[in-house]
Write a protein that holds these residues in place. Sequence first.
Motif, mmCIF file in Angstrom:
data_model
loop_
_atom_site.group_PDB
_atom_site.id
_atom_site.type_symbol
_atom_site.label_atom_id
_atom_site.label_comp_id
_atom_site.label_asym_id
_atom_site.label_seq_id
_atom_site.Cartn_x
_atom_site.Cartn_y
_atom_site.Cartn_z
ATOM 1 N N PRO A 46 9.657 23.336 -3.846
ATOM 2 C CA PRO A 46 8.403 23.683 -3.154
ATOM 3 C C PRO A 46 8.271 22.888 -1.846
ATOM 4 O O PRO A 46 8.563 21.691 -1.798
ATOM 5 N N VAL A 47 7.825 23.565 -0.825
ATOM 6 C CA VAL A 47 7.686 22.969 0.512
ATOM 7 C C VAL A 47 6.325 23.377 1.069
ATOM 8 O O VAL A 47 5.899 24.520 0.936
ATOM 9 N N PHE A 48 5.630 22.406 1.684
ATOM 10 C CA PHE A 48 4.338 22.695 2.316
ATOM 11 C C PHE A 48 4.389 22.242 3.769
ATOM 12 O O PHE A 48 5.264 21.449 4.163
ATOM 13 N N LYS A 49 3.459 22.722 4.545
ATOM 14 C CA LYS A 49 3.372 22.331 5.950
ATOM 15 C C LYS A 49 2.273 21.279 6.112
ATOM 16 O O LYS A 49 1.142 21.468 5.659
ATOM 17 N N ALA A 50 2.630 20.151 6.732
ATOM 18 C CA ALA A 50 1.656 19.086 6.967
ATOM 19 C C ALA A 50 0.541 19.605 7.864
ATOM 20 O O ALA A 50 0.795 20.324 8.838
ATOM 21 N N ALA A 51 -0.697 19.238 7.503
ATOM 22 C CA ALA A 51 -1.853 19.734 8.252
ATOM 23 C C ALA A 51 -2.851 18.601 8.460
ATOM 24 O O ALA A 51 -2.966 17.693 7.627
ATOM 25 N N ALA A 52 -3.554 18.658 9.567
ATOM 26 C CA ALA A 52 -4.582 17.668 9.882
ATOM 27 C C ALA A 52 -5.932 18.180 9.408
ATOM 28 O O ALA A 52 -6.268 19.348 9.600
ATOM 29 N N MET A 53 -6.697 17.278 8.774
ATOM 30 C CA MET A 53 -8.027 17.654 8.291
ATOM 31 C C MET A 53 -8.876 16.391 8.166
ATOM 32 O O MET A 53 -8.347 15.277 8.069
ATOM 33 N N PRO A 54 -10.205 16.531 8.183
ATOM 34 C CA PRO A 54 -11.072 15.358 8.038
ATOM 35 C C PRO A 54 -11.047 14.835 6.609
ATOM 36 O O PRO A 54 -10.826 15.592 5.659
ATOM 37 N N GLY A 55 -11.274 13.535 6.475
ATOM 38 C CA GLY A 55 -11.278 12.930 5.146
ATOM 39 C C GLY A 55 -11.784 11.515 5.194
ATOM 40 O O GLY A 55 -12.042 10.951 6.267
ATOM 41 N N THR A 56 -11.919 10.935 4.042
ATOM 42 C CA THR A 56 -12.405 9.563 3.898
ATOM 43 C C THR A 56 -11.482 8.807 2.965
ATOM 44 O O THR A 56 -11.124 9.303 1.893
ATOM 45 N N THR A 57 -11.099 7.630 3.391
ATOM 46 C CA THR A 57 -10.277 6.756 2.555
ATOM 47 C C THR A 57 -11.080 5.520 2.192
ATOM 48 O O THR A 57 -12.113 5.228 2.788
ATOM 49 N N TYR A 58 -10.563 4.783 1.204
ATOM 50 C CA TYR A 58 -11.259 3.593 0.730
ATOM 51 C C TYR A 58 -10.267 2.449 0.589
ATOM 52 O O TYR A 58 -9.120 2.649 0.191
ATOM 53 N N ARG A 59 -10.760 1.269 0.938
ATOM 54 C CA ARG A 59 -9.993 0.040 0.704
ATOM 55 C C ARG A 59 -10.803 -0.830 -0.247
ATOM 56 O O ARG A 59 -12.013 -0.976 -0.080
#
Length: 393
Positions: A46-59
């Motif tokens: 399986p192969v997908f295409k990298a895409a840019a999207m908004p998101g939130t990360t946590y440290r």
Amino acid sequence: MNHLFQIFYKQKPAGFLYSLIVMVVLSGCASSSARSDGAPPPAALPVFKAAAMPGTTYREYNAALEGRVNVEIRPQVDGYLDKIFVDEGAYVKAGQPLFRINDRPYREQLSNTSASLAAAQANEEKAALEVSRLTPLVDNNVVSDVQLKTAKAALQAAKANVAQAEAMVGNARINLGYTVITAPVNGYIGRIPYKLGSLVGRSETQPLTLLSDVNEVYAYFSMSEVDFLQFKDKVKGNTIAEKVKQLPPVELVMPDNTIYPEKGRIETMEGQFDKTMGAVSFRAVFPNPNGLLRSGNTGKVKISESFPAALVVPQEATFELQDKIFIFTVGDSNKVVSKPIKVSGKSNAYYFVEKGVTAGESVVYTGLDRLRDGVVIQPEPMSLDSLLKVRPL
């Protein structure tokens, strides 16, 4: 050769036909054997295409919790513990009595100093009368002024003795007041190591108890130099104090991995790094209206970071090698190539990639353990959006 076949066919028609059939069968077997001995078909992955999207990360950073005010309750006078008015864990208000030290020696001290004050005051009055008696005699030249000067000096000494006696009375009153120890602030009583009858005093290393004001709780945590540099570069502000104020509200993760219901804010950071740990400490404050948090608790401060548009890569599509994170991308002729990526954050099962892959580039999702640079695969396109519906950011 054809001539020989013709001769053989003319002489042995039946034998020639049998030989021809055998040759055809053997030729088919040889062809089948050649196909089975050749290279296997490319693996379908399986192969997908990298895409840019908004998101939130946590440290998350390990934190130690302390009450906003932590006061060690210590005796100011020596003596035997005569009364304990509170119990461990009790909530007390400022001014509420906590302990009482036997006050009999200090009452006697107050009585003794009060008597000394009365004697000093009597001597002052006597010296004043002597000055009053000698003043007219000196004015009429009946006695010399030396006697008057001597009387005035005695009056000044008597006044000084009165002041000293008053100070001793005041000190005795203070010591007597210290026998009752009251709460300096509102808060919760900690452990009480002493029992009734224990001899306590100012020289003891262990306090009577610890009083914590936990209406608000401080969470102290440390940030590594790498994280601090990223924080300094990403957060707006001309100074560190301005950058700290720009940080979003933070969450507190409890030891059981539940989220504390009240959000906190980061207030301050230390002025220098700890050389032994290579980290700098921050302080976050959390409201504690229900008293759920206490001094000595532990947890994790969770800081969020929002990305308006970042390349998303599932963690399953990555592998680590020598402290670096890699992916396999699909190039020309469906050949895979490993590439290191720079991760700016992570959320759940995804990485937010800062460098190493571009939008639209094909990335292998699973089966990485069977790959190496240059291997040809048969791509099976998959939608990243469908994966995000199952496991959201």
